[in-house]
Motif scaffolding. Structure first.
Motif, mmCIF file in Angstrom:
data_model
loop_
_atom_site.group_PDB
_atom_site.id
_atom_site.type_symbol
_atom_site.label_atom_id
_atom_site.label_comp_id
_atom_site.label_asym_id
_atom_site.label_seq_id
_atom_site.Cartn_x
_atom_site.Cartn_y
_atom_site.Cartn_z
ATOM 1 N N ALA A 265 0.826 -1.214 0.000
ATOM 2 C CA ALA A 265 0.000 0.000 0.000
ATOM 3 C C ALA A 265 0.859 1.262 0.000
ATOM 4 N N GLU A 266 1.974 1.221 0.734
ATOM 5 C CA GLU A 266 2.763 2.450 0.888
ATOM 6 C C GLU A 266 3.826 2.637 -0.201
ATOM 7 N N THR A 267 4.045 1.612 -1.032
ATOM 8 C CA THR A 267 5.062 1.754 -2.080
ATOM 9 C C THR A 267 4.495 1.664 -3.492
ATOM 10 N N GLY A 268 3.417 0.925 -3.662
ATOM 11 C CA GLY A 268 2.909 0.687 -5.022
ATOM 12 C C GLY A 268 3.667 -0.433 -5.727
ATOM 13 N N ALA A 269 4.442 -1.207 -4.991
ATOM 14 C CA ALA A 269 5.190 -2.322 -5.605
ATOM 15 C C ALA A 269 4.234 -3.433 -6.040
ATOM 16 N N ALA A 270 4.747 -4.325 -6.909
ATOM 17 C CA ALA A 270 3.911 -5.399 -7.446
ATOM 18 C C ALA A 270 3.875 -6.620 -6.537
ATOM 19 N N GLY A 271 4.839 -6.735 -5.640
ATOM 20 C CA GLY A 271 4.868 -7.914 -4.792
ATOM 21 C C GLY A 271 5.992 -7.844 -3.783
ATOM 22 N N VAL A 272 6.071 -8.895 -2.979
ATOM 23 C CA VAL A 272 7.104 -8.956 -1.939
ATOM 24 C C VAL A 272 7.932 -10.225 -2.121
ATOM 25 N N LYS A 273 9.111 -10.216 -1.529
ATOM 26 C CA LYS A 273 9.954 -11.426 -1.494
ATOM 27 C C LYS A 273 10.201 -11.780 -0.042
ATOM 28 N N LEU A 274 10.166 -13.053 0.234
ATOM 29 C CA LEU A 274 10.512 -13.496 1.594
ATOM 30 C C LEU A 274 11.401 -14.724 1.528
ATOM 31 N N GLU A 275 12.224 -14.869 2.554
ATOM 32 C CA GLU A 275 13.193 -15.966 2.606
ATOM 33 C C GLU A 275 12.601 -17.160 3.354
ATOM 34 N N GLY A 276 13.046 -18.356 2.964
ATOM 35 C CA GLY A 276 12.669 -19.539 3.727
ATOM 36 C C GLY A 276 12.026 -20.595 2.854
ATOM 37 N N GLY A 277 12.039 -21.840 3.377
ATOM 38 C CA GLY A 277 11.529 -22.972 2.624
ATOM 39 C C GLY A 277 10.228 -23.495 3.204
ATOM 40 N N GLU A 278 10.226 -24.806 3.478
ATOM 41 C CA GLU A 278 8.972 -25.464 3.898
ATOM 42 C C GLU A 278 8.286 -24.745 5.053
ATOM 43 N N ALA A 279 9.069 -24.215 5.981
ATOM 44 C CA ALA A 279 8.479 -23.547 7.151
ATOM 45 C C ALA A 279 7.669 -22.313 6.770
ATOM 46 N N MET A 280 7.954 -21.727 5.614
ATOM 47 C CA MET A 280 7.248 -20.509 5.191
ATOM 48 C C MET A 280 6.140 -20.798 4.182
ATOM 49 N N ALA A 281 5.929 -22.090 3.836
ATOM 50 C CA ALA A 281 4.964 -22.415 2.775
ATOM 51 C C ALA A 281 3.546 -21.969 3.147
ATOM 52 N N GLU A 282 3.158 -22.199 4.392
ATOM 53 C CA GLU A 282 1.803 -21.808 4.821
ATOM 54 C C GLU A 282 1.620 -20.292 4.674
ATOM 55 N N THR A 283 2.658 -19.547 5.024
ATOM 56 C CA THR A 283 2.598 -18.081 4.920
ATOM 57 C C THR A 283 2.493 -17.643 3.462
ATOM 58 N N VAL A 284 3.271 -18.294 2.599
ATOM 59 C CA VAL A 284 3.217 -17.943 1.164
ATOM 60 C C VAL A 284 1.804 -18.206 0.628
ATOM 61 N N ALA A 285 1.220 -19.342 1.015
ATOM 62 C CA ALA A 285 -0.142 -19.663 0.561
ATOM 63 C C ALA A 285 -1.132 -18.624 1.100
#
Ligand code: KIV
Length: 284
Positions: free
Chosen positions: A124-144
């Motif tokens: 909302a504050e940047t107008g960017a198209a998306g975000v990047k985050l680090e991590g594998g299986e532990a972050m899958a639920e968050t990515v979904a």
């Protein structure tokens, strides 16, 4: 020849307006899987974004700005406010590339809800198209969780700098079979969870190729393989702003040397009272 831009405070846009180009979209990047390689570089400022935009498909406002811009020892103390300030500048300075902003350490790992609140604020504050985050299986639920709520996510696996303390350094990953299997599973989990692209950093080349062939989304390599679907580097590294860089960096210029030489000439002229000269002075 380069043009000098100033930021128009009325529109927050560069003035003169760089030739507008239609901005690439997340689905357009997704379709590049196995096709024309994706060109990505980091950008942290409006001016660098202006200079790189026409040549790139994606600009990454990486949390590497902690070291590159702020002289911090790692990415760990980068804040969401820093990412938003630099992210908004890069969006203002670009018209063509998909702009992605790194989620800084501590702003997304606790829960999918925490990640959504941070990502929504960044978007909302940047107008960017998306975000990047680090991590594998532990972050899958968050990515979904994020992708189902309309936030495009780029994953980041392999050497994940926010985990430097757990990894014990910035060395290449996947040197043994067990670690290769783990990183491949991480990449699959993040892609299956809905990430539209994956950054794979600092892994042995066969693993980078296996990940590229093993997931259905574009894989962008850094210290990985030319067989990836695209490449990313920290712009200041490839421009030669630093004396020491990782093995995977190719220097395309010697900006540090050129800046030093220009400043040396300026200093000499100031000391000799040769600057300012007649062409820089106002007459009555
Ligand atoms: O922060 C960053 O610049 C990155 C790239 C190195 C991929 O994550």
């Amino acid at each position: 020849m380069s043009t000098t831009f100033t930021l128009d405070t009325a529109t927050s846009r560069a003035n003169p307006t760089p030739k507008p180009m239609r901005r690439l979209t997340v689905p357009a990047i997704q379709k590049r899987k196995g096709g024309e390689p994706i060109v990505m570089l980091t950008a942290y400022t409006a001016r660098m974004a202006q200079l790189m935009d026409a040549h790139c498909d994606m600009l990454l406002v990486g949390d590497s700005l902690g070291q590159v811009i702020y002289g911090l020892p790692s990415t760990l103390s980068v804040t969401i406010d820093m990412m938003i300030a630099h992210g908004a500048a890069v969006v203002r300075g670009s018209y063509h590339s998909v702009v992605i902003i790194d989620m800084p350490f501590g702003t997304y790992e606790a829960s999918p809800e925490q990640a959504f609140a941070s990502a929504a604020r960044i978007m909302a504050e940047t107008g960017a198209a998306g975000v990047k985050l680090e991590g594998g299986e532990a972050m899958a639920e968050t990515v979904a969780f994020l992708t189902r709520r309309g936030i495009p996510v780029v994953g980041h696996v392999g050497l994940t700098p926010q985990a430097v303390n757990a990894l014990g350094g910035y060395g290449a990953r996947g040197r043994d079979e067990a670690e290769q299997a783990k990183i491949l599973a991480d990449a699959r989990a993040i892609a299956d969870a809905g990430a539209f692209s994956l950054v794979v950093e600092g892994v042995v080349e066969p693993l980078a190729i296996a990940i590229t062939q093993g997931v259905g989304v574009p894989v962008i390599g850094i210290g990985a393989s030319a067989q990836c679907d695209g490449q990313v580097l920290v712009a200041e590294d490839m421009l030669g702003m630093f004396d020491r860089t990782a093995r995977f960096v190719k220097r395309y210029d010697d900006m540090a040397g050129r800046i030093s030489a220009a400043v040396e000439r300026y200093a000499g002229e100031v000391r000799e009272r040769a600057f300012p000269g007649a062409e820089q002075l106002y007459s009555i």
